[in-house]
Write an enzyme that holds these catalytic residues in place. Structure first.
Site, short mmCIF file in Angstrom:
data_model
loop_
_atom_site.label_atom_id
_atom_site.label_comp_id
_atom_site.label_asym_id
_atom_site.label_seq_id
_atom_site.Cartn_x
_atom_site.Cartn_y
_atom_site.Cartn_z
N ARG A 105 0.84 -1.19 0.00
CA ARG A 105 0.00 0.00 0.00
C ARG A 105 0.88 1.26 0.00
O ARG A 105 2.05 1.22 0.39
CB ARG A 105 -0.88 -0.04 1.26
CG ARG A 105 -1.92 1.05 1.34
CD ARG A 105 -2.97 0.59 2.32
NE ARG A 105 -3.83 1.62 2.84
CZ ARG A 105 -4.89 2.12 2.22
NH1 ARG A 105 -5.18 1.71 0.99
NH2 ARG A 105 -5.66 3.03 2.78
N THR A 380 -11.65 1.09 -6.00
CA THR A 380 -10.65 0.07 -5.78
C THR A 380 -11.02 -1.07 -6.72
O THR A 380 -12.07 -1.04 -7.34
CB THR A 380 -10.75 -0.32 -4.29
OG1 THR A 380 -10.46 0.83 -3.54
CG2 THR A 380 -9.90 -1.46 -3.86
N ASN A 400 -7.61 4.61 -4.81
CA ASN A 400 -8.57 5.17 -3.87
C ASN A 400 -9.83 5.59 -4.63
O ASN A 400 -10.69 4.77 -4.86
CB ASN A 400 -8.00 6.31 -3.03
CG ASN A 400 -8.80 6.50 -1.75
OD1 ASN A 400 -9.51 5.59 -1.33
ND2 ASN A 400 -8.72 7.66 -1.15
N GLU A 419 -4.64 8.32 -2.15
CA GLU A 419 -4.77 7.47 -0.96
C GLU A 419 -4.59 8.22 0.35
O GLU A 419 -5.00 7.75 1.42
CB GLU A 419 -3.72 6.34 -1.03
CG GLU A 419 -4.19 5.04 -0.45
CD GLU A 419 -5.30 4.43 -1.26
OE1 GLU A 419 -6.38 4.20 -0.69
OE2 GLU A 419 -5.11 4.21 -2.47
N SER A 451 -6.61 1.11 5.88
CA SER A 451 -7.40 0.67 4.73
C SER A 451 -8.58 -0.17 5.22
O SER A 451 -8.62 -0.63 6.35
CB SER A 451 -6.51 -0.17 3.83
OG SER A 451 -7.25 -0.77 2.80
N SER A 452 -9.54 -0.37 4.31
CA SER A 452 -10.60 -1.34 4.56
C SER A 452 -10.46 -2.54 3.62
O SER A 452 -11.29 -3.46 3.66
CB SER A 452 -11.97 -0.70 4.32
OG SER A 452 -12.18 0.36 5.22
#
Ligand code: GLY
Length: 594
Positions: A105, A380, A400, A419, A451-452
């Site tokens: 990431r 995403t 993002n 992001e 993040s998810s």
């Protein structure tokens, strides 16, 4: 090669979260059969990329080779979210039983500061964390793919990158799903000459049937194919990005790129009704929060309650509400904050939360939060791959927002991420996904935003049974969770589990989002009487999933009884080992198997 991307009619919605619905309704009472195959299965949001992955495995590559090839191919054919200017996560389960999680990431630039999106009076400046070069994190995708291929692949970089280079250089014909996504970027492309030159045709949006050629991106990919990640982090590509950042008011410096490192981690793991869940660890909240919700739900008989019954809705929403309090307040980059994973995934913590859930009424979100009660604080794309040897890969990566900042870095052909908006710009102020977050996720130089993203692999007795994940910003967690519940608790096929209408709760705002037909009118009336505020919104998420061994996991019939294999009607399930399902909300995608 069998391939499927069934949706002929689609519409695009204005929501930043996923946007494409299929035909007159977003959900199917009974979905078509998933795509079956025996040797390899690739499910992605763009059919050409799915075919690239399947082709690479047919040429002798394993699931990791296919994952790297698909990652580069999506950067060409799915520029809204496929990328080399962003970052993501790769969850790998190897045939020998090892689990590996690669974190590639984005990181905050070295000159980033905690209050960089606030003005002198401490107010968050709208747009600063989303729109311009200050919003861009240091990209990690190229480093991630390089690490994956070097450590776990069987083919050369030149072999796995060749299809992406060809697609960029020769172009590809745009279908309806591709054009719909490109339209999402038009307003932004018009403000950036480098983006407009590529993603607009004479200043106008592309049409179905046009060919999208990306010559500069092809040159960049060729440089990476030749010199590897060095071309990006130590060579001309990185220099081009730093130069474009400086010219555009950004803060990148060469050291940001030279210092970028991939983290190799263990996935977060938990057990749910006899299945092992392997998902993303911090700096993603995804795996921890999926596991926390599953731990809470394990104490309820969801199968007896039934899919989206008022009873199931209540416990699912309350479990998500509690877990998102923890997500938004306790988690962050593990190199910077202590993540209380053991505490959050302690089954006795789940039991305490269950005990606090009232039997028949909603908990106001304002009653929960840091220091209160039990709690102390997009866009995403996802793809799933499985090969015949027993390797499985789940990748979620992103810019993002769709197309990130919608700017291309000079003549590199690379779209840049935004992001940095995933950080807490200021505690208590919502980000683009409405997430209200705390200090654990504050900005710091070199730190990764929370993040998810939840690329998830489910095993049973150590063998992979499901590969799943989705885009959708803060909703990624509930999308992935519901797909798992739909398979394990409700016995749906992988296609049904993905197509089924969704609900979402994230603590704040105190409202439950629902897709059309997620709740019947009488169920909606029951839960509204319990105190829930329901907001029906456009369909969201593009889950891409694979089940291994069958199109479904056989379950006891509702209310108990013997296990009953599901009948699919149109397909002899026993003929195949791998079953892939593309989310029908995304008409560009497909499941490709062989
Ligand atoms: N950018 C969306 C996420 O990582 O959760």
């Amino acid at each position: 090669m069998f391939s499927q991307g069934r949706c002929a009619v689609r519409r695009v919605c204005a929501l930043a979260a996923i946007a494409v619905a299929c035909g007159a309704t977003a959900a199917f009472a009974v979905s078509p059969a998933p795509v079956g195959a025996n040797h390899g299965m690739v499910v992605t949001g763009q059919h050409l990329a799915s075919d690239v992955g399947a082709q690479i495995m047919q040429e002798g590559g394993n699931a990791v080779d296919a994952a790297v090839a698909v990652g580069y191919a999506l950067a060409v054919v799915y520029p809204a979210a496929g990328n080399i200017g962003g970052g993501g996560f790769m969850n790998v389960r190897l045939a020998d039983g090892r689990s590996v999680f690669l974190d590639f990431r984005e990181k905050a630039p070295l000159s980033a500061t905690e209050k960089m999106y606030q003005d002198a009076s401490g107010k968050v400046v709208p747009g600063l964390s989303t729109d311009g070069w200050l919003a861009v994190g240091v990209p990690g995708s190229v480093a991630g793919f390089e690490t994956a291929l070097r450590e776990y692949g069987a083919l050369t970089r030149q072999q796995v990158m060749a299809p992406a280079i060809k697609l960029a250089r020769e172009g590809f014909i745009l279908g309806q799903g591709d054009v719909a996504l490109l339209h999402e970027g038009t307003a932004g492309f018009l403000k950036d000459p480098a983006a407009a030159a590529i993603f607009l045709k004479d200043g106008k949006p592309y049409a179905v049937g046009d060919r999208l050629v990306q010559t500069n991106l092809a040159k960049t990919l060729e440089a990476i194919s030749k010199d590897g990640a060095d071309a990006f982090y130590h060579g001309g590509v990185g220099d081009g990005i730093v130069g474009a950042s400086r010219a555009g008011g950004g803060i990148f410096q060469k050291a940001d790129f030279e210092g970028y490192k991939v983290r190799e981690m263990k996935p977060v793991e938990c057990n749910y009704r006899g299945y092992e869940i392997h998902s993303s660890p911090p700096p993603s909240s995804g795996g921890v929060i999926i596991c926390e919700i599953l731990d809470i739900l394990e104490g309820y008989d969801l199968n007896r309650m039934g899919f989206h019954s008022a009873e199931e809705f209540h416990v699912l929403v309350e479990a998500a509400r509690h877990a998102y309090v923890d997500r938004n307040n306790k988690l962050g980059d593990p190199d910077f904050v202590q993540n209380p994973i053991a505490q959050l995934l302690d089954k006795s913590y789940a039991a305490k939360i269950r005990d606090s859930i009232p039997a028949t009424k909603a908990t106001p979100s304002a009653d929960l939060g840091p220091g209160k009660d039990l709690h102390e604080g997009a866009q995403t794309t996802h793809y799933s791959i499985a090969d015949a040897q027993g390797n499985a890969v789940a990748v979620t990566y992103t810019l993002n927002d769709w197309f990130g900042i919608k700017k291309v870095a000079g003549d590199t052909g690379i779209l840049m991420n935004n992001e940095m908006d995933d950080f807490t710009a200021k505690p208590g102020v919502p980000n683009m996904f409405g997430l209200v977050q705390g200090a654990a996720n504050a900005i710091a130089p070199g730190k990764t935003p929370l993040s998810s993203m939840s690329p998830t692999i489910v095993t049973k007795d150590g063998k992979v049974v499901m590969v799943i994940g989705s885009p959708g910003g803060s909703r990624i967690i509930t999308i992935t969770l519901e797909a798992i519940l739909n398979v394990i608790d409700h016995g749906m096929t992988v296609q049904e589990a993905i197509d089924a209408p969704r609900i979402h709760e994230q603590w704040l705002p105190d409202v439950v989002l629902a897709e059309r037909m997620a709740l019947s009118p009488d169920t909606k009336a029951v839960v509204e009487a319990m105190g829930y505020q329901i907001k029906e919104v456009e369909p969201w998420g593009l889950a891409e999933g694979i089940l291994l061994g069958g199109p479904s996991i056989a379950l006891p019939a509702q209310g108990g009884g013997d296990a009953q294999p599901l009948s699919l009607g149109t397909q002899a399930a026993g003929d195949y080992k791998l079953f892939g399902a593309n989310d029908d909300r995304g008409p560009a995608g497909s499941a490709s198997g062989f």
